[in-house]
Design a protein around this motif. Structure first.
Motif, short mmCIF file in Angstrom:
data_model
loop_
_atom_site.label_atom_id
_atom_site.label_comp_id
_atom_site.label_asym_id
_atom_site.label_seq_id
_atom_site.Cartn_x
_atom_site.Cartn_y
_atom_site.Cartn_z
N LYS A 1 0.84 -1.21 0.00
CA LYS A 1 0.00 0.00 0.00
C LYS A 1 0.88 1.26 0.00
CE LYS A 1 -3.60 -2.30 2.67
NZ LYS A 1 -4.21 -2.37 4.00
N TRP A 2 1.91 1.25 0.82
CA TRP A 2 2.78 2.42 0.98
C TRP A 2 3.51 2.76 -0.31
CZ3 TRP A 2 8.01 3.25 0.52
CH2 TRP A 2 8.49 4.45 1.05
N VAL A 3 4.07 1.75 -1.00
CA VAL A 3 4.86 2.03 -2.20
C VAL A 3 3.97 2.56 -3.32
CG1 VAL A 3 4.86 -0.26 -3.33
CG2 VAL A 3 6.85 1.25 -3.54
N ILE A 4 2.74 2.07 -3.41
CA ILE A 4 1.80 2.59 -4.41
C ILE A 4 1.55 4.07 -4.17
CG2 ILE A 4 -0.62 2.49 -5.16
CD1 ILE A 4 -0.39 -0.60 -4.77
N GLU A 5 1.34 4.43 -2.91
CA GLU A 5 1.13 5.84 -2.57
C GLU A 5 2.41 6.66 -2.78
OE1 GLU A 5 0.25 8.30 1.45
OE2 GLU A 5 -1.15 6.66 1.01
N ALA A 6 3.54 6.13 -2.33
CA ALA A 6 4.81 6.86 -2.42
C ALA A 6 5.20 7.15 -3.86
CB ALA A 6 5.92 6.09 -1.71
N LEU A 7 4.88 6.23 -4.76
CA LEU A 7 5.22 6.41 -6.18
C LEU A 7 4.10 7.07 -6.98
CD1 LEU A 7 7.03 3.02 -6.85
CD2 LEU A 7 8.09 5.29 -6.68
N GLY A 8 2.96 7.33 -6.32
CA GLY A 8 1.83 7.96 -7.01
C GLY A 8 1.20 7.05 -8.05
N LEU A 9 1.17 5.75 -7.77
CA LEU A 9 0.62 4.78 -8.71
C LEU A 9 -0.83 4.47 -8.35
CD1 LEU A 9 3.63 2.32 -8.68
CD2 LEU A 9 3.15 4.10 -10.36
N GLU A 10 -1.53 3.87 -9.29
CA GLU A 10 -2.89 3.42 -9.05
C GLU A 10 -2.85 1.96 -8.65
OE1 GLU A 10 -5.64 4.29 -12.20
OE2 GLU A 10 -4.50 6.07 -12.75
N LYS A 11 -3.70 1.59 -7.68
CA LYS A 11 -3.73 0.22 -7.18
C LYS A 11 -3.97 -0.78 -8.31
CE LYS A 11 -4.10 -3.05 -4.01
NZ LYS A 11 -2.91 -3.78 -3.70
#
Length: 169
Positions: A147-157
């Motif tokens: 969850k964190w890396v998706i948010e940190a990189l600004g990616l979509e789940k």
């Protein structure tokens, strides 16, 4: 094994405070209690699949050098050009957290994947409560990292790829 509140409970096979030598059957019991699906792969390792990643519970070595490793392979592929940014982001994670420690793996085709890992030396035994609480914490942290890396990189789940065979090493 954890009780309904997630706290470890001694089993009848071990007295409180006695060292045990954990094995794959103990991890299976723990995963059953956590109501997590798992499989045993062709190499005999226990794996719990999630959408977007899979976590392996492995025992390596012999005697006093036996190690229990929880290793998570994240399925999202990155390009080799993404690697500097990935290093920056996972360095931040590794500084802030105890586990899993995350690193990159570059495949022969140039795709880059993330791998998280936590280890425990178990050759001389460990307390059941320590083993259970560590395993639970490592699994939760592996999920949180995704969850964190998706948010940190600004990616979509929804951008996570499907698991591919042969990505483990």
């Amino acid at each position: 094994m954890p009780n309904s509140e997630g706290q470890p409970e001694p089993t009848s096979s071990s007295s409180a405070g006695a060292a045990i030598l954990p094995d794959q059957d103990l991890v299976k019991q723990l995963l059953d209690q956590m109501e997590l699906r798992y499989v045993v792969d062709e190499e005999g390792d226990l794996a719990a699949p999630w959408e977007g990643f899979r976590t392996y519970f492995m025992f390596r070595g012999e005697g006093d050098q036996q190690v229990y490793s929880v290793r998570t392979f994240y399925d999202r592929p990155y390009s080799i050009d993404d690697k500097p940014r990935l290093h920056e982001v996972i360095d931040d994670w590794n500084r802030r957290t105890l586990w899993p420690k995350v690193y990159t793996h570059t495949h022969d085709d140039g795709s880059v994947r993330l791998i998280g890992e936590a280890q425990m030396l178990i050759g001389s035994g460990t307390l059941l409560e320590h083993f259970v609480s560590s395993t639970l914490s490592w699994v939760r942290s592996s999920v949180e990292f995704d969850k964190w890396v998706i948010e940190a990189l600004g990616l979509e789940k929804g951008m996570a790829s499907e698991p591919e065979k042969g990505d483990e090493e």
